[in-house]
Design a protein around this motif. Sequence first.
Motif, PDB file in Angstrom:
ATOM      1  N   THR A 231       1.030  -1.283   0.035  1.00  0.00           N
ATOM      2  CA  THR A 231      -0.050  -0.144  -0.094  1.00  0.00           C
ATOM      3  C   THR A 231       0.979   1.253   0.006  1.00  0.00           C
ATOM      4  O   THR A 231       1.983   1.335   0.323  1.00  0.00           O
ATOM      5  CB  THR A 231      -0.902  -0.059   1.361  1.00  0.00           C
ATOM      6  OG1 THR A 231       0.012   0.213   2.433  1.00  0.00           O
ATOM      7  CG2 THR A 231      -1.832  -1.224   1.359  1.00  0.00           C
ATOM      8  N   ALA A 232       0.153   2.510  -0.215  1.00  0.00           N
ATOM      9  CA  ALA A 232       1.049   3.622  -0.102  1.00  0.00           C
ATOM     10  C   ALA A 232       1.319   3.860   1.389  1.00  0.00           C
ATOM     11  O   ALA A 232       2.580   4.291   1.373  1.00  0.00           O
ATOM     12  CB  ALA A 232      -0.078   4.765  -0.519  1.00  0.00           C
ATOM     13  N   GLY A 233       0.906   3.327   2.193  1.00  0.00           N
ATOM     14  CA  GLY A 233       1.339   3.503   3.511  1.00  0.00           C
ATOM     15  C   GLY A 233       2.567   2.513   3.801  1.00  0.00           C
ATOM     16  O   GLY A 233       3.377   3.003   4.587  1.00  0.00           O
ATOM     17  N   ALA A 234       2.662   1.495   3.221  1.00  0.00           N
ATOM     18  CA  ALA A 234       3.730   0.823   3.473  1.00  0.00           C
ATOM     19  C   ALA A 234       5.138   1.196   2.788  1.00  0.00           C
ATOM     20  O   ALA A 234       5.998   1.350   3.358  1.00  0.00           O
ATOM     21  CB  ALA A 234       3.531  -0.707   2.968  1.00  0.00           C
ATOM     22  N   GLU A 236       5.412   4.384   2.457  1.00  0.00           N
ATOM     23  CA  GLU A 236       5.957   5.576   3.327  1.00  0.00           C
ATOM     24  C   GLU A 236       6.563   5.128   4.478  1.00  0.00           C
ATOM     25  O   GLU A 236       7.746   5.873   4.767  1.00  0.00           O
ATOM     26  CB  GLU A 236       4.508   6.154   3.843  1.00  0.00           C
ATOM     27  CG  GLU A 236       4.646   7.436   4.664  1.00  0.00           C
ATOM     28  CD  GLU A 236       3.179   8.156   5.042  1.00  0.00           C
ATOM     29  OE1 GLU A 236       2.707   9.172   4.576  1.00  0.00           O
ATOM     30  OE2 GLU A 236       2.873   7.498   5.925  1.00  0.00           O
ATOM     31  N   ALA A 237       6.136   4.017   4.853  1.00  0.00           N
ATOM     32  CA  ALA A 237       6.920   3.312   6.044  1.00  0.00           C
ATOM     33  C   ALA A 237       8.469   2.927   5.777  1.00  0.00           C
ATOM     34  O   ALA A 237       9.415   3.145   6.283  1.00  0.00           O
ATOM     35  CB  ALA A 237       6.348   1.994   6.614  1.00  0.00           C
ATOM     36  N   PHE A 240      10.414   5.781   5.467  1.00  0.00           N
ATOM     37  CA  PHE A 240      10.919   6.300   6.779  1.00  0.00           C
ATOM     38  C   PHE A 240      11.963   5.495   7.076  1.00  0.00           C
ATOM     39  O   PHE A 240      13.025   6.253   7.819  1.00  0.00           O
ATOM     40  CB  PHE A 240       9.484   6.472   7.856  1.00  0.00           C
ATOM     41  CG  PHE A 240      10.003   6.637   9.388  1.00  0.00           C
ATOM     42  CD1 PHE A 240      10.055   7.833   9.585  1.00  0.00           C
ATOM     43  CD2 PHE A 240      10.370   5.361  10.274  1.00  0.00           C
ATOM     44  CE1 PHE A 240      10.163   8.072  10.965  1.00  0.00           C
ATOM     45  CE2 PHE A 240      10.526   5.742  11.242  1.00  0.00           C
ATOM     46  CZ  PHE A 240      10.622   6.914  11.941  1.00  0.00           C
ATOM     47  N   SER A 325       2.738  -4.563  10.375  1.00  0.00           N
ATOM     48  CA  SER A 325       1.879  -4.344   9.249  1.00  0.00           C
ATOM     49  C   SER A 325       0.414  -4.592   9.617  1.00  0.00           C
ATOM     50  O   SER A 325       0.334  -5.706  10.236  1.00  0.00           O
ATOM     51  CB  SER A 325       2.356  -5.135   7.847  1.00  0.00           C
ATOM     52  OG  SER A 325       1.360  -5.006   7.005  1.00  0.00           O
ATOM     53  N   ARG A 326      -0.368  -3.349   9.340  1.00  0.00           N
ATOM     54  CA  ARG A 326      -1.553  -3.694   9.572  1.00  0.00           C
ATOM     55  C   ARG A 326      -2.501  -4.354   8.312  1.00  0.00           C
ATOM     56  O   ARG A 326      -3.602  -4.774   8.668  1.00  0.00           O
ATOM     57  CB  ARG A 326      -2.310  -2.342   9.978  1.00  0.00           C
ATOM     58  CG  ARG A 326      -1.962  -1.929  11.394  1.00  0.00           C
ATOM     59  CD  ARG A 326      -2.376  -0.588  11.620  1.00  0.00           C
ATOM     60  NE  ARG A 326      -2.567  -0.130  13.072  1.00  0.00           N
ATOM     61  CZ  ARG A 326      -2.383   0.934  13.333  1.00  0.00           C
ATOM     62  NH1 ARG A 326      -2.237   2.204  12.576  1.00  0.00           N
ATOM     63  NH2 ARG A 326      -2.520   1.490  14.675  1.00  0.00           N
ATOM     64  N   ASP A 327      -1.966  -4.224   6.936  1.00  0.00           N
ATOM     65  CA  ASP A 327      -3.061  -4.670   6.250  1.00  0.00           C
ATOM     66  C   ASP A 327      -2.587  -6.087   5.584  1.00  0.00           C
ATOM     67  O   ASP A 327      -3.015  -6.425   4.779  1.00  0.00           O
ATOM     68  CB  ASP A 327      -2.524  -3.630   5.107  1.00  0.00           C
ATOM     69  CG  ASP A 327      -1.272  -3.875   4.330  1.00  0.00           C
ATOM     70  OD1 ASP A 327      -1.240  -3.900   2.962  1.00  0.00           O
ATOM     71  OD2 ASP A 327      -0.072  -3.906   4.872  1.00  0.00           O
TER      72      ASP A 327
END
Lengths: 328, 59
Positions: A231-234, A236-237, A240, A325-327
């Motif tokens: 995902t886009a969130g991953a 981003e992580a 980071f 990871s939440r997804d």
Amino acid sequence: MDSYGVIFINKIKGLGFNGFVSILHLVYALWLVSTALRVLANVHVVPWYVMDIIFISSGILLLIGISSLVMFFNFVKSAQIQRILASSNIVLTLAFFWYLSQILISGESQITVFDKPFNSYGFGIISLIIFTTILAVPNIMAFFSKPIEEKNKRFIAAVVLAFIVSLTSLGVYYTYLGNQREVLLIEEMPGDAGYRLYGLDQNVIDTSSFGPFEYQYFLDSNSGTTGHPITAGAYEAIQFLQGEESGSVLGWWDYELDIKASGKEPVIAYASEEIKWSVGRPSELYDTFESNEKVMDVSRFFTATSEETASDIAGKYGARYVYISRDR
Amino acid sequence: MYMTAWPDFKAGDVGGFQSKAFIKEYYEPSVAYMFNTGAEMEYFEKIFENEDVLIYELR
């Protein structure tokens, strides 16, 4: 007056053994060529290793199918050539078996043997044995048939040409898809294992075998990994973590690619051999496993009921970060 | 993960991994639950969080 059924059966009886084998080759040719072409028409360009599996396996089926078609039409009219074609089909069948036996899925799914090619050739050992046995049948029978001996060199040339055209077309298509994949490339991550981030186009998202999903990217690598959508969130992580100081990362082995793409070292990167049954495509693909003790420790880290116990396990492996990871 | 950590663990005994009993008895008291819920922890400091990923650093 005989029914159509009886007339049909009498016609088959009239064909004799050679005729029956010939019809069998036609049926196989239609089945194999249509299967290979349908699979090739729906190739996704990521992950790279699945694209390779599809091309190699479909290519073999295509060649067997074309060879079967040649045998059906008996173009060459030479028993010797027929046997050479049958032999080459058996060799191709063995190659098909050998290749896919290196990358079996860990369990047999509910789909039928005939649907396995449409599922990225995800065979288990039993379905692979059944499938390749079915593939071999008409070619073994061809050894016992005796076509008319009227060698026709023009048709031998036509057969060779058909093989060359098929293989060349496959090569061109493979190159075309490889170029399509390059168009999707967004970022090459640091590291020597070729970590690459692709933007998924809407077609991939809508037609994925996982169903339409929310992943916008695909993280791939040419190392011992299976690659996966993120995902886009991953993403981003990962970015980071790239900016953080060095240190190894505790996470379940599913996320090794995310961690490695961030330039950090995961405590575990693969499953252990003891739990390979839980892996879709086993890491046998690369014959790489973590020690079971290490994998058990990481499991105990997450299932611990006290932070102190978890901290001790992290300390044992010199871990600095924990990746959750939440997804997935 | 539970079956890997504890090979003799049988989720069926508590109604499976999705059961309320399993969640109450095993998942909620675990460190994994604390991480997944983004809890503030004594030994680990949360340094990154978004809708998909959490990253902690050992204190």
